[in-house]
Design a protein around this motif. Structure first.
Motif, PDB file in Angstrom:
ATOM      1  N   ASP A 143      -8.006   2.731 -46.940  1.00 49.79           N
ATOM      2  CA  ASP A 143      -8.691   3.028 -45.668  1.00 49.79           C
ATOM      3  C   ASP A 143      -9.626   4.232 -45.754  1.00 49.79           C
ATOM      4  O   ASP A 143      -9.870   4.914 -44.752  1.00 49.79           O
ATOM      5  CB  ASP A 143      -7.662   3.261 -44.554  1.00 49.79           C
ATOM      6  N   PHE A 144     -10.194   4.490 -46.923  1.00 53.82           N
ATOM      7  CA  PHE A 144     -11.061   5.656 -47.094  1.00 53.82           C
ATOM      8  C   PHE A 144     -12.280   5.592 -46.175  1.00 53.82           C
ATOM      9  O   PHE A 144     -12.791   6.624 -45.734  1.00 53.82           O
ATOM     10  CB  PHE A 144     -11.515   5.748 -48.554  1.00 53.82           C
ATOM     11  N   ASN A 145     -12.768   4.382 -45.885  1.00 52.96           N
ATOM     12  CA  ASN A 145     -13.950   4.219 -45.029  1.00 52.96           C
ATOM     13  C   ASN A 145     -13.617   3.573 -43.682  1.00 52.96           C
ATOM     14  O   ASN A 145     -14.514   3.100 -42.988  1.00 52.96           O
ATOM     15  CB  ASN A 145     -15.004   3.363 -45.748  1.00 52.96           C
ATOM     16  N   ARG A 146     -12.360   3.557 -43.304  1.00 54.99           N
ATOM     17  CA  ARG A 146     -11.943   2.907 -42.061  1.00 54.99           C
ATOM     18  C   ARG A 146     -12.323   3.780 -40.864  1.00 54.99           C
ATOM     19  O   ARG A 146     -12.053   4.992 -40.855  1.00 54.99           O
ATOM     20  CB  ARG A 146     -10.431   2.658 -42.076  1.00 54.99           C
ATOM     21  N   ILE A 147     -12.939   3.179 -39.862  1.00 53.72           N
ATOM     22  CA  ILE A 147     -13.348   3.919 -38.672  1.00 53.72           C
ATOM     23  C   ILE A 147     -12.578   3.424 -37.453  1.00 53.72           C
ATOM     24  O   ILE A 147     -12.038   2.317 -37.443  1.00 53.72           O
ATOM     25  CB  ILE A 147     -14.865   3.794 -38.419  1.00 53.72           C
ATOM     26  N   GLU A 148     -12.537   4.255 -36.440  1.00 53.29           N
ATOM     27  CA  GLU A 148     -11.881   3.916 -35.174  1.00 53.29           C
ATOM     28  C   GLU A 148     -12.852   4.225 -34.041  1.00 53.29           C
ATOM     29  O   GLU A 148     -12.883   5.339 -33.519  1.00 53.29           O
ATOM     30  CB  GLU A 148     -10.574   4.690 -35.024  1.00 53.29           C
ATOM     31  N   ILE A 149     -13.663   3.228 -33.710  1.00 52.04           N
ATOM     32  CA  ILE A 149     -14.642   3.335 -32.630  1.00 52.04           C
ATOM     33  C   ILE A 149     -14.508   2.103 -31.745  1.00 52.04           C
ATOM     34  O   ILE A 149     -14.488   0.978 -32.254  1.00 52.04           O
ATOM     35  CB  ILE A 149     -16.082   3.424 -33.183  1.00 52.04           C
ATOM     36  N   ASP A 150     -14.396   2.292 -30.450  1.00 53.44           N
ATOM     37  CA  ASP A 150     -14.246   1.173 -29.527  1.00 53.44           C
ATOM     38  C   ASP A 150     -15.384   0.170 -29.698  1.00 53.44           C
ATOM     39  O   ASP A 150     -16.565   0.541 -29.713  1.00 53.44           O
ATOM     40  CB  ASP A 150     -14.212   1.668 -28.082  1.00 53.44           C
ATOM     41  N   GLY A 151     -15.020  -1.089 -29.842  1.00 48.16           N
ATOM     42  CA  GLY A 151     -16.020  -2.146 -29.937  1.00 48.16           C
ATOM     43  C   GLY A 151     -16.620  -2.341 -31.314  1.00 48.16           C
ATOM     44  O   GLY A 151     -17.511  -3.177 -31.492  1.00 48.16           O
ATOM     45  N   VAL A 152     -16.148  -1.579 -32.305  1.00 57.44           N
ATOM     46  CA  VAL A 152     -16.681  -1.672 -33.670  1.00 57.44           C
ATOM     47  C   VAL A 152     -15.543  -2.046 -34.615  1.00 57.44           C
ATOM     48  O   VAL A 152     -14.441  -1.498 -34.521  1.00 57.44           O
ATOM     49  CB  VAL A 152     -17.314  -0.342 -34.119  1.00 57.44           C
ATOM     50  N   SER A 153     -15.804  -2.964 -35.526  1.00 55.90           N
ATOM     51  CA  SER A 153     -14.794  -3.373 -36.497  1.00 55.90           C
ATOM     52  C   SER A 153     -14.372  -2.188 -37.355  1.00 55.90           C
ATOM     53  O   SER A 153     -15.218  -1.400 -37.788  1.00 55.90           O
ATOM     54  CB  SER A 153     -15.348  -4.485 -37.394  1.00 55.90           C
ATOM     55  N   PRO A 154     -13.078  -2.039 -37.641  1.00 55.94           N
ATOM     56  CA  PRO A 154     -12.613  -0.911 -38.462  1.00 55.94           C
ATOM     57  C   PRO A 154     -13.247  -0.858 -39.846  1.00 55.94           C
ATOM     58  O   PRO A 154     -13.383   0.218 -40.427  1.00 55.94           O
ATOM     59  CB  PRO A 154     -11.096  -1.138 -38.556  1.00 55.94           C
ATOM     60  N   ASP A 155     -13.640  -2.025 -40.381  1.00 52.97           N
ATOM     61  CA  ASP A 155     -14.227  -2.030 -41.718  1.00 52.97           C
ATOM     62  C   ASP A 155     -15.751  -2.205 -41.687  1.00 52.97           C
ATOM     63  O   ASP A 155     -16.352  -2.637 -42.669  1.00 52.97           O
ATOM     64  CB  ASP A 155     -13.583  -3.104 -42.599  1.00 52.97           C
ATOM     65  N   ALA A 206     -21.936  13.489 -51.131  1.00 54.26           N
ATOM     66  CA  ALA A 206     -21.334  13.797 -49.828  1.00 54.26           C
ATOM     67  C   ALA A 206     -19.967  13.164 -49.629  1.00 54.26           C
ATOM     68  O   ALA A 206     -19.144  13.694 -48.880  1.00 54.26           O
ATOM     69  CB  ALA A 206     -22.278  13.317 -48.715  1.00 54.26           C
ATOM     70  N   ARG A 207     -19.723  12.025 -50.293  1.00 55.18           N
ATOM     71  CA  ARG A 207     -18.523  11.244 -50.007  1.00 55.18           C
ATOM     72  C   ARG A 207     -17.549  11.288 -51.171  1.00 55.18           C
ATOM     73  O   ARG A 207     -17.688  10.585 -52.150  1.00 55.18           O
ATOM     74  CB  ARG A 207     -18.918   9.783 -49.724  1.00 55.18           C
ATOM     75  N   ASN A 208     -16.523  12.117 -51.039  1.00 47.56           N
ATOM     76  CA  ASN A 208     -15.455  12.156 -52.036  1.00 47.56           C
ATOM     77  C   ASN A 208     -14.259  12.905 -51.459  1.00 47.56           C
ATOM     78  O   ASN A 208     -14.412  13.700 -50.526  1.00 47.56           O
ATOM     79  CB  ASN A 208     -15.931  12.798 -53.345  1.00 47.56           C
ATOM     80  N   PRO A 209     -13.081  12.681 -51.974  1.00 48.11           N
ATOM     81  CA  PRO A 209     -11.878  13.312 -51.406  1.00 48.11           C
ATOM     82  C   PRO A 209     -11.918  14.833 -51.440  1.00 48.11           C
ATOM     83  O   PRO A 209     -11.399  15.487 -50.534  1.00 48.11           O
ATOM     84  CB  PRO A 209     -10.748  12.768 -52.291  1.00 48.11           C
ATOM     85  N   ARG A 210     -12.520  15.409 -52.484  1.00 46.70           N
ATOM     86  CA  ARG A 210     -12.545  16.866 -52.574  1.00 46.70           C
ATOM     87  C   ARG A 210     -13.350  17.476 -51.434  1.00 46.70           C
ATOM     88  O   ARG A 210     -12.923  18.462 -50.816  1.00 46.70           O
ATOM     89  CB  ARG A 210     -13.130  17.293 -53.923  1.00 46.70           C
ATOM     90  N   THR A 211     -14.508  16.875 -51.134  1.00 48.68           N
ATOM     91  CA  THR A 211     -15.326  17.376 -50.034  1.00 48.68           C
ATOM     92  C   THR A 211     -14.594  17.221 -48.704  1.00 48.68           C
ATOM     93  O   THR A 211     -14.644  18.114 -47.844  1.00 48.68           O
ATOM     94  CB  THR A 211     -16.666  16.625 -49.990  1.00 48.68           C
ATOM     95  N   ARG A 212     -13.919  16.101 -48.539  1.00 50.16           N
ATOM     96  CA  ARG A 212     -13.164  15.895 -47.295  1.00 50.16           C
ATOM     97  C   ARG A 212     -12.062  16.932 -47.139  1.00 50.16           C
ATOM     98  O   ARG A 212     -11.849  17.472 -46.043  1.00 50.16           O
ATOM     99  CB  ARG A 212     -12.571  14.485 -47.267  1.00 50.16           C
ATOM    100  N   GLU A 213     -11.345  17.216 -48.202  1.00 52.19           N
ATOM    101  CA  GLU A 213     -10.266  18.188 -48.097  1.00 52.19           C
ATOM    102  C   GLU A 213     -10.816  19.585 -47.860  1.00 52.19           C
ATOM    103  O   GLU A 213     -10.234  20.365 -47.083  1.00 52.19           O
ATOM    104  CB  GLU A 213      -9.396  18.158 -49.356  1.00 52.19           C
ATOM    105  N   ASN A 214     -11.918  19.926 -48.495  1.00 54.16           N
ATOM    106  CA  ASN A 214     -12.531  21.233 -48.239  1.00 54.16           C
ATOM    107  C   ASN A 214     -12.947  21.357 -46.777  1.00 54.16           C
ATOM    108  O   ASN A 214     -12.766  22.410 -46.153  1.00 54.16           O
ATOM    109  CB  ASN A 214     -13.743  21.429 -49.143  1.00 54.16           C
ATOM    110  N   PRO A 230      -9.800  13.165 -38.339  1.00 58.46           N
ATOM    111  CA  PRO A 230      -9.909  11.697 -38.388  1.00 58.46           C
ATOM    112  C   PRO A 230     -10.942  11.249 -39.413  1.00 58.46           C
ATOM    113  O   PRO A 230     -11.976  11.902 -39.615  1.00 58.46           O
ATOM    114  CB  PRO A 230     -10.340  11.325 -36.962  1.00 58.46           C
ATOM    115  N   THR A 231     -10.667  10.129 -40.068  1.00 56.73           N
ATOM    116  CA  THR A 231     -11.600   9.590 -41.060  1.00 56.73           C
ATOM    117  C   THR A 231     -12.973   9.347 -40.445  1.00 56.73           C
ATOM    118  O   THR A 231     -14.012   9.572 -41.089  1.00 56.73           O
ATOM    119  CB  THR A 231     -11.046   8.283 -41.648  1.00 56.73           C
ATOM    120  N   THR A 232     -13.005   8.883 -39.201  1.00 56.85           N
ATOM    121  CA  THR A 232     -14.285   8.645 -38.524  1.00 56.85           C
ATOM    122  C   THR A 232     -15.127   9.911 -38.471  1.00 56.85           C
ATOM    123  O   THR A 232     -16.338   9.877 -38.686  1.00 56.85           O
ATOM    124  CB  THR A 232     -14.047   8.119 -37.098  1.00 56.85           C
TER     125      THR A 232
END
Length: 324
Positions: A54-66, A110-118, A179-181
């Motif tokens: 679920d690295f790219n899974r989003i939670e937005i009303d009316g939008v598919s999670p993937d 821009a997109r990698n786990p290290r940047t997200r954790e930082n 949140p991932t979103t």
């Protein structure tokens, strides 16, 4: 995957890119992996590395999670074809292919786990400082609590004693999750910032020497460093907009790019020493794993000694993320 099901295994490094470091550029061809934290080496296919649930899974009303994962898949299809053309021609190719690769570099920056954790740690630090100020005085806490009720975030039934909250914050009994979103929103904005700066750079295309294992890549494959090799630091970090910096990006085990404001656009046949130094920079910038065609790749971490891939774990003395 059955029809209508949602993809859950998401790659932050696309398989179409990773397969360029195998022998046959196939998703089923195996890569040699050096895992610095696990202290092991192994061979596996691109599907099994540089991915998370679920690295790219989003939670937005009316939008598919993937939806984001689906959009990335379409983009990666175009990138796959561009990479194939560049690898076959051993040239940077036409403007469209070059732009697609620059988009890939911006995304991987821009997109990698290290940047997200930082990012998460920074936001946690700020929020905890704010919480500390809020509970420093009872009057301040009660005023903040009243504002939360008025804003609809809490109700009067949620009342918790000031002393309980104060001790909870003081004892640091909590963490902050982002949140991932939110992460994805930040990453896409960062891509929009990085991409034009990459376009302003000139690019060298380096071709690996024949009869070698060539260039390696990693789970964090975009290297941004000072051209003069000065030390990095909190107040001395290279930036995509700064001169005297270079961006190193391996395209495949045969090709690598170096982007700088001070070079000319050209193609260079790299010798073994240059290839080893580039591989050393990629290894030093990795998060956890290094990927190569086999264990016969060559690298230099000291700029004086060239080593073989089979020796890499010995050189990575500390099995921690920060050691890479």
């Amino acid at each position: 995957m059955s029809i209508g099901s949602t993809s859950r295994n998401h790659h932050w490094i696309p398989q179409c890119y990773l397969k360029g470091f195998s022998r046959s550029r196939s998703k089923n061809a195996k890569l040699f992996v050096v895992d610095a934290i696990g202290r092991k080496t192994f061979n596996t296919v691109p599907r099994n590395i540089a991915s998370a649930r679920d690295f790219n899974r989003i939670e937005i009303d009316g939008v598919s999670p993937d939806q984001i994962e689906s959009d990335f898949s379409h983009f990666e299809g175009n990138v796959d074809r561009a990479l194939q053309r560049v690898i076959e021609s051993r040239q940077l190719g036409n403007t469209e292919d070059h732009n697609l690769i620059l988009n890939l570099i911006a995304l991987l920056s821009a997109r990698n786990p290290r940047t997200r954790e930082n990012s998460r740690q920074f936001q946690e630090k700020v929020i905890k400082q704010m919480m500390g100020l809020t509970v420093a005085k009872k009057e301040r806490y009660e005023a903040s609590y009243k504002q939360a009720i008025e804003a609809g975030f809490m109700t009067s039934h949620d009342d918790i004693a000031y002393e309980t909250i104060r001790d909870f914050v003081k004892n640091d009994q909590y963490t902050i999750e982002v949140p991932t979103t939110r992460h994805i929103e930040q990453e896409l904005r960062l891509v929009d910032t990085i991409l034009p700066l990459l376009g302003e750079r000139n690019w060298l295309l380096l071709r690996a020497p024949a009869n070698t294992s060539g260039f390696v890549t990693s789970d964090h494959p975009v290297v941004l460093q000072w051209s003069s090799h000065r030390e990095r630091g909190f107040f001395n970090s290279p930036g995509f907009a700064l001169r005297d910096t270079e961006v190193i990006f391996p395209i495949s085990n045969e090709l690598a790019m170096i982007g700088s404001f001070e070079v000319n656009n050209e193609v260079i046949d790299a010798n073994i020493k240059v290839m080893a130094v580039i591989n050393g920079a990629i290894i030093a910038h990795s998060n956890r794993q290094v990927y190569a065609r086999d264990d016969r790749f060559q690298y230099s971490l000291s700029r004086d000694v060239i080593r073989w891939g089979a020796d890499l774990l010995k050189d990575l003395a500390s099995p921690s993320v920060s050691s890479l």
